[in-house]
Design a protein around this motif. Sequence first.
Motif, mmCIF file in Angstrom:
data_model
loop_
_atom_site.group_PDB
_atom_site.id
_atom_site.type_symbol
_atom_site.label_atom_id
_atom_site.label_comp_id
_atom_site.label_asym_id
_atom_site.label_seq_id
_atom_site.Cartn_x
_atom_site.Cartn_y
_atom_site.Cartn_z
ATOM 1 N N ALA A 193 1.036 -1.333 0.013
ATOM 2 C CA ALA A 193 -0.134 0.022 -0.009
ATOM 3 C C ALA A 193 0.747 1.208 -0.058
ATOM 4 N N TYR A 194 1.926 1.099 0.615
ATOM 5 C CA TYR A 194 2.939 2.336 0.625
ATOM 6 C C TYR A 194 4.338 1.989 0.286
ATOM 7 N N SER A 195 5.135 2.814 0.230
ATOM 8 C CA SER A 195 6.665 2.600 -0.422
ATOM 9 C C SER A 195 7.457 1.606 0.485
ATOM 10 N N VAL A 196 7.291 1.900 1.882
ATOM 11 C CA VAL A 196 7.882 0.768 3.015
ATOM 12 C C VAL A 196 6.806 -0.031 3.441
ATOM 13 N N GLY A 197 6.232 -1.078 3.146
ATOM 14 C CA GLY A 197 5.626 -1.768 3.552
ATOM 15 C C GLY A 197 4.073 -1.538 3.499
ATOM 16 N N ASN A 198 3.148 -1.747 4.308
ATOM 17 C CA ASN A 198 1.729 -1.503 4.149
ATOM 18 C C ASN A 198 1.348 -0.184 5.268
ATOM 19 N N SER A 199 2.126 0.379 5.827
ATOM 20 C CA SER A 199 1.827 1.731 6.473
ATOM 21 C C SER A 199 2.723 3.104 5.939
ATOM 22 N N PHE A 200 1.910 4.079 6.076
ATOM 23 C CA PHE A 200 2.587 5.353 5.889
ATOM 24 C C PHE A 200 3.780 5.601 6.516
ATOM 25 N N THR A 201 4.775 5.929 5.674
ATOM 26 C CA THR A 201 6.200 6.542 6.350
ATOM 27 C C THR A 201 6.465 7.828 5.776
#
Length: 220
Positions: free
Chosen positions: A156-164
Amino acid sequence: MSFNSKLPLKLWYSPGACSIAAHITLLEAGLQPELICIEFADMTEEFARLNPKRKVPVLAVGDQVITEMPAILTAISALNPDRKLMGKDTLETVRAYEWLNYLSGVLHGQGYGGLWRPERFVNDASVYPLVKEKARQTIKDCYTFIDGKLKQANTAYSVGNSFTGVDAFLLVFYLWGIRIKIDMDAGYPSYAALAHRVLERESVIAAQKVHRLKVKYVKL
Ligand SMILES: N[C@@H](CCC(=O)N[C@@H](CS)C(=O)NCC(=O)O)C(=O)O
């Protein structure tokens, strides 16, 4: 030496600049900094005493003045570790730095630096057009690389599935791509999908009101 979110927070930013990524990440951390707007033309001696590099973003946490996007995003993440804004585990943090160094060094420094500040690369103004042409190619090569990496990851996001913080920085370059008239949505669909997901976040909607870095929002 104390370093925590109870200390006064100040963020120096310029309208339309990369500094919006720091503001977004601060809001994601639940922090409301004092915002200080500085136009590029006003980065004079007084500002140089704060940051001799004469660049934004600059983040002050109490009396600690922090520059450079990867360092600033790391500091913000440390101010609210529960939000895991630099990744949920060691490997994700490693990946976050991998992204940030590439975005900062190659896409921002070489690509947009060459396009908008060719004088940093050559003294002879007659070859600025060549520097800019090469820089535009570097930017496009970076977008191709980013798009491929996101497509392959399928998260979902660039580093895994959570926003960073990496996602906030990636958003800047997506918006700048539109600014320099690259068709980001047609050319880089995985990157565009990430950017549109990020554009829906409350932090981004709030920060965009301050930073004048907007895009005509067309849902994919
Ligand atoms: N390496 C620095 C680059 C920061 C940078 O280039 N900031 C731009 C705005 S996006 C700036 O302040 N430019 C001032 C100028 O070009 O005069 C970082 O990662 O923070």
